[in-house]
Design an enzyme around this catalytic site. Structure first.
Site, PDB file in Angstrom:
ATOM      1  N   GLY A  46       0.812  -1.219   0.000  1.00 42.96           N
ATOM      2  CA  GLY A  46       0.000   0.000   0.000  1.00 42.96           C
ATOM      3  C   GLY A  46       0.840   1.260   0.000  1.00 42.96           C
ATOM      4  N   CYS A  47       1.879   1.258   0.814  1.00 39.27           N
ATOM      5  CA  CYS A  47       2.741   2.443   0.916  1.00 39.27           C
ATOM      6  C   CYS A  47       3.533   2.654  -0.369  1.00 39.27           C
ATOM      7  CB  CYS A  47       3.667   2.320   2.114  1.00 39.27           C
ATOM      8  SG  CYS A  47       2.746   2.243   3.677  1.00 39.27           S
ATOM      9  N   THR A  48       3.899   1.548  -1.028  1.00 37.49           N
ATOM     10  CA  THR A  48       4.587   1.652  -2.313  1.00 37.49           C
ATOM     11  C   THR A  48       3.655   2.264  -3.352  1.00 37.49           C
ATOM     12  OG1 THR A  48       6.030  -0.211  -1.796  1.00 37.49           O
ATOM     13  CG2 THR A  48       5.748   0.338  -4.136  1.00 37.49           C
ATOM     14  N   ALA A  51       3.302   6.027  -2.587  1.00 33.53           N
ATOM     15  CA  ALA A  51       4.527   6.769  -2.905  1.00 33.53           C
ATOM     16  C   ALA A  51       4.731   6.866  -4.418  1.00 33.53           C
ATOM     17  CB  ALA A  51       5.733   6.110  -2.244  1.00 33.53           C
TER      18      ALA A  51
END
Length: 157
Positions: A46-48, A51
């Site tokens: 999710g964070c990838t 970003a």
């Protein structure tokens, strides 16, 4: 958990290390709008996605007058790996003691997979040229958030 920030509040100051170990302060952005987003952990799906979405829209956001800073509890070394692996151009900052996360109300109790846990609350803030909170979003989704942000800020693609 600290209080949630509201539009008009003064953005909490910070001085955090970037992926290269250099200090970056909120004060350095005075005179420009800055999108400050908080995410749980580098190198996670999710964070990838989030970003990469910010990186893909960085020129559009910059042309509209916005800088972008992502903050997580990860150490600078991990942020460097994240940046290099995913070819990220967004500024990533390290908040290992979570003091900035807490100051923004982006760390505390949340529900994850139906259970109450304590952790990073995925949140995004727009700080205006004078250091005031212009927008505050808590519990945002990683996928589709940047597109919604661009729409909410009325930035034409």
């Amino acid at each position: 958990m600290s209080e949630r920030l509201q539009p008009g509040d003064t953005a909490p100051a910070f001085a955090l290390k970037n992926a290269d170990g250099e200090e970056v302060t909120l004060a350095a952005y005075k005179g420009r709008k800055v999108i400050v987003y908080f995410y749980p952990a580098a190198l996670t799906p999710g964070c990838t996605k989030q970003a990469c979405d910010f990186t893909d829209n960085l020129t559009l956001l910059a042309d509209a007058g916005y800088d972008v800073v992502g903050i997580s509890p990860d150490k600078p070394e991990k942020l460097g790996k994240f940046r290099d692996k995913e070819s990220l151009s967004v500024t990533l900052l390290s908040d290992p003691d979570k003091s900035t996360l807490e100051a923004y109300g982006a760390f505390g109790e949340k529900t994850m997979y139906g259970k109450k846990v304590t952790g990073v609350i995925r949140s995004t803030f727009v700080v205006d040229e004078n250091g005031k909170i212009e927008h505050a979003w808590y519990n945002v989704r990683a996928t589709g958030h940047v597109a919604k942000l661009i729409k909410d800020l009325k930035i034409a693609a």
